[in-house]
Design a protein around this motif. Structure first.
Motif, PDB file in Angstrom:
ATOM      1  N   LEU A 106      32.638  18.171  76.482  1.00  0.00           N
ATOM      2  CA  LEU A 106      32.422  17.520  75.188  1.00  0.00           C
ATOM      3  C   LEU A 106      31.814  18.552  74.254  1.00  0.00           C
ATOM      4  O   LEU A 106      30.811  19.181  74.596  1.00  0.00           O
ATOM      5  N   ARG A 107      32.417  18.707  73.105  1.00  0.00           N
ATOM      6  CA  ARG A 107      31.923  19.703  72.155  1.00  0.00           C
ATOM      7  C   ARG A 107      31.714  19.033  70.804  1.00  0.00           C
ATOM      8  O   ARG A 107      32.534  18.226  70.371  1.00  0.00           O
ATOM      9  N   SER A 108      30.664  19.400  70.172  1.00  0.00           N
ATOM     10  CA  SER A 108      30.398  18.839  68.850  1.00  0.00           C
ATOM     11  C   SER A 108      29.747  19.901  67.996  1.00  0.00           C
ATOM     12  O   SER A 108      29.079  20.806  68.503  1.00  0.00           O
ATOM     13  N   ALA A 109      29.968  19.783  66.707  1.00  0.00           N
ATOM     14  CA  ALA A 109      29.423  20.761  65.766  1.00  0.00           C
ATOM     15  C   ALA A 109      28.380  20.069  64.900  1.00  0.00           C
ATOM     16  O   ALA A 109      28.638  19.692  63.757  1.00  0.00           O
ATOM     17  N   GLY A 110      27.199  19.876  65.473  1.00  0.00           N
ATOM     18  CA  GLY A 110      26.084  19.287  64.733  1.00  0.00           C
ATOM     19  C   GLY A 110      26.485  17.985  64.068  1.00  0.00           C
ATOM     20  O   GLY A 110      27.093  17.112  64.687  1.00  0.00           O
ATOM     21  N   ASN A 111      26.139  17.879  62.792  1.00  0.00           N
ATOM     22  CA  ASN A 111      26.460  16.653  62.060  1.00  0.00           C
ATOM     23  C   ASN A 111      27.715  16.813  61.212  1.00  0.00           C
ATOM     24  O   ASN A 111      27.868  16.161  60.190  1.00  0.00           O
ATOM     25  N   SER A 112      28.584  17.702  61.657  1.00  0.00           N
ATOM     26  CA  SER A 112      29.801  17.923  60.878  1.00  0.00           C
ATOM     27  C   SER A 112      30.736  16.723  60.935  1.00  0.00           C
ATOM     28  O   SER A 112      31.626  16.578  60.102  1.00  0.00           O
ATOM     29  N   GLY A 113      30.537  15.879  61.925  1.00  0.00           N
ATOM     30  CA  GLY A 113      31.411  14.725  62.056  1.00  0.00           C
ATOM     31  C   GLY A 113      32.606  14.977  62.952  1.00  0.00           C
ATOM     32  O   GLY A 113      33.384  14.068  63.222  1.00  0.00           O
ATOM     33  N   TYR A 114      32.764  16.199  63.402  1.00  0.00           N
ATOM     34  CA  TYR A 114      33.897  16.522  64.261  1.00  0.00           C
ATOM     35  C   TYR A 114      33.423  16.726  65.692  1.00  0.00           C
ATOM     36  O   TYR A 114      32.360  17.305  65.932  1.00  0.00           O
ATOM     37  N   SER A 115      34.206  16.255  66.607  1.00  0.00           N
ATOM     38  CA  SER A 115      33.898  16.474  68.016  1.00  0.00           C
ATOM     39  C   SER A 115      35.199  16.762  68.755  1.00  0.00           C
ATOM     40  O   SER A 115      36.294  16.512  68.251  1.00  0.00           O
ATOM     41  N   GLU A 116      35.006  17.248  69.957  1.00  0.00           N
ATOM     42  CA  GLU A 116      36.170  17.722  70.706  1.00  0.00           C
ATOM     43  C   GLU A 116      35.976  17.376  72.168  1.00  0.00           C
ATOM     44  O   GLU A 116      34.868  17.511  72.705  1.00  0.00           O
ATOM     45  N   THR A 117      37.022  16.937  72.761  1.00  0.00           N
ATOM     46  CA  THR A 117      37.000  16.668  74.197  1.00  0.00           C
ATOM     47  C   THR A 117      38.025  17.565  74.867  1.00  0.00           C
ATOM     48  O   THR A 117      39.170  17.655  74.415  1.00  0.00           O
ATOM     49  N   GLY A 118      37.574  18.227  75.906  1.00  0.00           N
ATOM     50  CA  GLY A 118      38.495  19.101  76.611  1.00  0.00           C
ATOM     51  C   GLY A 118      38.522  18.781  78.097  1.00  0.00           C
ATOM     52  O   GLY A 118      37.483  18.503  78.696  1.00  0.00           O
ATOM     53  N   THR A 169      27.704  25.878  58.991  1.00  0.00           N
ATOM     54  CA  THR A 169      26.348  26.228  59.426  1.00  0.00           C
ATOM     55  C   THR A 169      25.995  25.561  60.748  1.00  0.00           C
ATOM     56  O   THR A 169      24.878  25.727  61.242  1.00  0.00           O
ATOM     57  N   GLN A 170      26.924  24.835  61.295  1.00  0.00           N
ATOM     58  CA  GLN A 170      26.628  24.044  62.490  1.00  0.00           C
ATOM     59  C   GLN A 170      27.040  24.813  63.745  1.00  0.00           C
ATOM     60  O   GLN A 170      28.176  25.285  63.844  1.00  0.00           O
ATOM     61  N   GLN A 171      26.111  24.921  64.666  1.00  0.00           N
ATOM     62  CA  GLN A 171      26.456  25.533  65.936  1.00  0.00           C
ATOM     63  C   GLN A 171      27.145  24.506  66.828  1.00  0.00           C
ATOM     64  O   GLN A 171      26.827  23.310  66.793  1.00  0.00           O
ATOM     65  N   VAL A 172      28.076  24.978  67.584  1.00  0.00           N
ATOM     66  CA  VAL A 172      28.848  24.094  68.453  1.00  0.00           C
ATOM     67  C   VAL A 172      28.163  24.018  69.814  1.00  0.00           C
ATOM     68  O   VAL A 172      27.790  25.035  70.398  1.00  0.00           O
ATOM     69  N   ARG A 173      28.015  22.815  70.287  1.00  0.00           N
ATOM     70  CA  ARG A 173      27.389  22.590  71.591  1.00  0.00           C
ATOM     71  C   ARG A 173      28.441  22.042  72.545  1.00  0.00           C
ATOM     72  O   ARG A 173      29.256  21.201  72.170  1.00  0.00           O
ATOM     73  N   GLU A 174      28.384  22.535  73.770  1.00  0.00           N
ATOM     74  CA  GLU A 174      29.370  22.115  74.760  1.00  0.00           C
ATOM     75  C   GLU A 174      28.648  21.607  76.001  1.00  0.00           C
ATOM     76  O   GLU A 174      27.759  22.272  76.527  1.00  0.00           O
ATOM     77  N   THR A 175      29.033  20.439  76.422  1.00  0.00           N
ATOM     78  CA  THR A 175      28.471  19.859  77.647  1.00  0.00           C
ATOM     79  C   THR A 175      29.625  19.578  78.599  1.00  0.00           C
ATOM     80  O   THR A 175      30.604  18.929  78.216  1.00  0.00           O
ATOM     81  N   GLU A 176      29.473  20.083  79.815  1.00  0.00           N
ATOM     82  CA  GLU A 176      30.561  19.958  80.785  1.00  0.00           C
ATOM     83  C   GLU A 176      30.094  19.222  82.024  1.00  0.00           C
ATOM     84  O   GLU A 176      28.965  19.415  82.499  1.00  0.00           O
TER      85      GLU A 176
END
Lengths: 390, 425
Positions: free
Chosen positions: A366-378, A335-342
């Motif tokens: 930097l990408r994160s999916a709300g409070n899912s606990g997962y984040s991503e760096t690209g 249910t979490q939308q992914v947010r990306e900040t570049e």
């Protein structure tokens, strides 16, 4: 119909130079990531130059197939090619994994017709759903829980092929229109093997191939209401899109997402352009294409950037670019939308007395999916080559 | 400035080139970040799974046994062996002399190779030799040959303690009997049986397994003349077309008695003579033809044989019937089968006295049946259950067949993945 697979081959062909640098040409991406859920990752259809400015200049950029009116900027015939590899790290909840993905997301040919009109034909990656996963988990077979090796693979995506024309009424007003088709092919393979007991349990693998089709029109305008202040607006009006299995069975109907964006650019400082852009894309209109549980959201985007004259190369100044982009991605994680900040930086290097240009951009996302606990760096390295023979 | 620029450009290009060495696998993030990456495995039980079944006897064909079973199990089972020496040496050639007809025989014995694995050897075991030759060629029929295992035809034997039983046994043969055969017909056919202080069974080598018996005797009083050795050989029936039969009769097994009970509603496997169960399957095509079989287990319910020891074990192979539908003789079809392990790598190791459910994995076979639909004459979906080896152990298994009650008849547990549309997010 021109399949995405064929397009993928086509897009490699003009990239012979870039491909020659590669030691392995596969364009597979990877899932198991925050950014490649649903129907895939939307690169944004940005040229390397636009990416260097965070996308803020996209509505003014002839090589970004966003605003058909932006063709005015390309006063010469241009062939433009782009290569965007991405280094990605996913972390969270004890997870730490990295992947490297190569993309060839953009190919543009444009030229001038008469004194006021310009035309363009472009191919761009609309959604890239290419990934490979191999991992171990447990499968219940006949009431027994059996260790298994999973192989999941998705190859392909949806492309955006645009034919566009612009017309310049005056130095202060240009309009444009584009016709888009969205062909696509997505081959999905899922297999499972039971290495601990190959005599009792048979490995299986199934492949499904989906074809996508859709169309849209786009319109745009670039105006200069005040000296040094340029305004651009563009919109895409989506028509129906479909997903088929093979060539016959229709699995889903939806609409190409409508999109609007509004941009402003100020060039009152010598050799410098400041720009900002806001965009909105109605991705939820694609809901009918997926399963009922598809996590899909409309997406907003805000970006700002600058381009300024840098050091000279053979008496021609290079362009130095900085940018920032904040956006949401259409396909969420649960249910979490992914947010990306570049945060982006780039160079524009003129070559051959301006008859060619090499654009380089390094984007940190930097990408994160709300409070899912997962984040991503690209880290996205973008390389664009524009050839302007005359 | 240009140097710095080139350095920056070079670094960026290097980064781009480095990305060409893709590292694609994001599986470390799965399954947590890989929603919906699964295909449902469905489980089902097909009962009845057999269209029909039949039990056929007489496998392998006479003389094709790798070994010859010598068994005496009281009132239930007795099997014997026959060895043909249809050509024996009738002359000797002393050193520096010409060939001379044999007029004297001594030190005659029959050398047999014994296989003590899975044997039941009483404290004292007796090997008896009989002259089973006759002027009438009736050897292919068991009753006339069995009738010749009479005391007046006994031509040799030995009783030996279990502790001293060698793997190669020399059984004394009557010298006068050998001499008689030499001077009359020039051939000898020996019947072999065992007996002892209790149930006895043991396997004897045969020419099929390159361990045939050897008949040895001395044909001269001259001690410098080497003993004569004779290998098994069959000269009857004559004729080119009968060569296979003739070779099979070189040494073979015959059943003198088999009083093991034959239950109704069962199929039999193994025993003496060897029995095979032919199983014709009826599996819904939407499973075999339209799905991917992950696991398929044939479940058989064993009916205990009330004889023997629970520690006695036998191996049962399921072998695929290869005969095409034009072979309507099912007994013949039961002999046109694949090699063991082809498409059914599983086997059963059971005790004939045991009971309960036994399972055989056969998912590979069901997958193969799917592909065989493309053949012009696809073989029937059938397997044969057979003992391995056949007719060389005194063990027979019994399973409830397709006419048995629901809970006892053969069934198949199948786990399969239906062909579905997946991959749409």
């Amino acid at each position: 119909m021109l399949s995405t697979r064929r397009l993928r081959r086509l897009r490699f062909t003009p990239f012979a130079i870039a491909a020659a640098l590669c030691c392995a040409g596969s364009a597979l991406g990877a899932q198991g990531a925050v950014s490649i859920q649903g129907f895939g990752y939307p690169g944004g259809e940005l040229s390397t130059r636009a990416l260097g400015m965070g996308g803020s200049i996209a509505d003014f950029d002839a090589n970004s197939p966003i605003n058909p009116a932006a063709l005015l900027v390309g006063t010469r015939a241009t062939v433009y090619l782009q290569y965007d590899p991405e280094f990605r790290w996913v972390t969270g909840s004890g997870l730490n994994t990295s992947t490297i993905t190569a993309r060839f997301p953009l190919f543009v040919v444009s030229g001038k017709v008469g004194s006021n009109a310009r035309v363009s034909l472009s191919y761009s990656s609309f959604l890239d759903r290419t990934w490979t996963n191999t991992y171990q988990d447990t499968q219940t077979v006949g009431g027994l829980r059996i260790p298994s090796n999973v192989t999941a693979l998705s190859d392909g995506g949806i492309a955006d092929i645009r034919g566009a024309v612009s017309w310049t009424f005056s130095p202060k007003l240009t309009i444009g229109a584009g016709l888009h088709v969205f062909p696509g092919e997505n081959r999905v393979v899922f297999g499972r093997a039971f290495p601990n007991d190959t005599t009792s349990f048979g490995a299986f693998s199934q492949t499904n191939t989906f074809n996508f089709s859709g169309s849209a029109v786009s319109f745009g305008v670039i105006a200069t209401p005040l000296t040094h202040l340029n305004i651009a607006a563009s919109a895409r009006l989506g028509f129906s899109m479909h997903v088929h299995q093979g060539d016959s069975t229709t699995l889903g109907d939806a609409k190409i997402p409508n999109r609007v964006s509004l941009s402003a650019a100020y060039d009152g400082i010598g050799g410098t352009i400041l720009s900002a852009r806001y965009g909105n894309e109605q991705w939820s209109s694609m809901r009918g294409l997926g399963s009922p549980g598809l996590s899909i959201f409309d997406a907003n985007e805000f970006s700002a950037g600058l381009e300024t004259a840098g050091p000279k190369l053979n008496s021609i100044p290079m362009a130095v670019r900085l940018g920032f982009r904040d956006r949401t991605l259409p396909f969420g994680f649960g249910t979490q939308q992914v947010r990306e900040t570049e945060v982006n930086a780039g160079l524009g290097v003129p070559l051959s007395q301006g008859r060619a240009a090499l654009d380089l951009t390094l984007a940190h996302a930097l990408r994160s999916a709300g409070n899912s606990g997962y984040s991503e760096t690209g880290w996205i390295f973008s390389l664009g080559i524009a050839i302007k023979p005359y | 400035m240009n140097r710095r620029l080139f350095a920056v450009v070079a670094v960026l290009l290097a980064a781009g080139v480095g990305a060409c060495a893709e590292s694609l696998d994001g599986g470390a993030g799965c399954p947590r970040l890989c929603p919906s990456q699964t295909l449902t495995v469905l489980d089902t039980v097909i009962n009845p799974v057999l269209q029909f079944d039949s039990t056929f006897s007489g496998f392998p064909v006479i003389g094709d046994e790798q070994e010859i079973l010598l068994a005496t199990r009281g009132d239930t089972l007795e099997t014997r062996g026959v060895i043909r020496f249809d050509t024996i040496q009738t002359s000797v050639t002393p050193a520096n002399d010409t060939a001379q007809n044999i007029t004297h025989v001594d030190s005659a014995f029959l050398t047999i190779v014994l296989d003590t694995a899975h044997a039941r050897i009483p404290n004292q075991i007796r090997f008896e030799l009989y002259d089973v030759d006759d002027s009438v060629e009736t050897d292919t029929l068991s009753p006339p040959v069995n009738a010749r295992f009479s005391p007046n035809r006994r031509i040799g034997g030995i009783t030996i303690a279990r502790a001293f039983l060698p793997e190669t046994l020399k059984v004394p043969v009557s010298d006068s009997a050998i001499l008689s055969k030499i001077t009359t017909r020039g051939r000898l056919r020996v019947g072999v049986r065992v007996d002892g202080s209790g149930p006895a069974w043991i396997r004897m080598g045969s020419t099929v397994g390159s361990a045939g018996a050897v008949l040895t005797y001395r044909g001269s009083l001259d001690s410098t003349v080497a003993p004569l050795t004779n290998s098994p050989l069959s000269n009857f029936p004559v004729g080119t077309l009968e060569e296979g039969v003739r070779q099979g009769l070189t040494n073979y097994s015959i059943v003198a008695k088999n009083a093991l009970p034959q239950f109704s509603n069962t199929m039999q496997v193994g025993g003496n003579p060897g029995r095979r169960a032919y199983l014709r399957f009826n599996i819904p095509s939407h499973i075999v033809d339209s799905s991917t079989i992950v696991r398929a287990t044939l479940v058989l319910t064993q009916r205990p044989i009330p004889y023997g020891d629970l520690r006695d074990t036998m191996t049962i192979q399921a072998q695929v019937v290869l005969a095409n539908p034009q072979v309507t003789d099912l007994r013949r079809a039961a002999d046109i089968i694949s090699s063991p392990g082809l498409d059914v790598s599983d086997s059963l190791l059971i005790s004939p006295r045991d009971s309960g459910q036994k399972t055989i994995n056969m998912f590979l076979l069901l997958r193969a049946w799917r592909t065989q639909d493309a053949l012009l004459y696809p073989p029937p979906r059938a397997v044969v259950l057979r003992a391995s080896p056949e007719n060389v152990l005194p063990f027979e298994a019994s399973f409830f067949n397709s006419t048995s009650p629901v809970g006892l008849r053969p069934m198949m547990k199948i786990s399969y993945v239906p062909t579905i549309t997946f991959g749409v997010p």
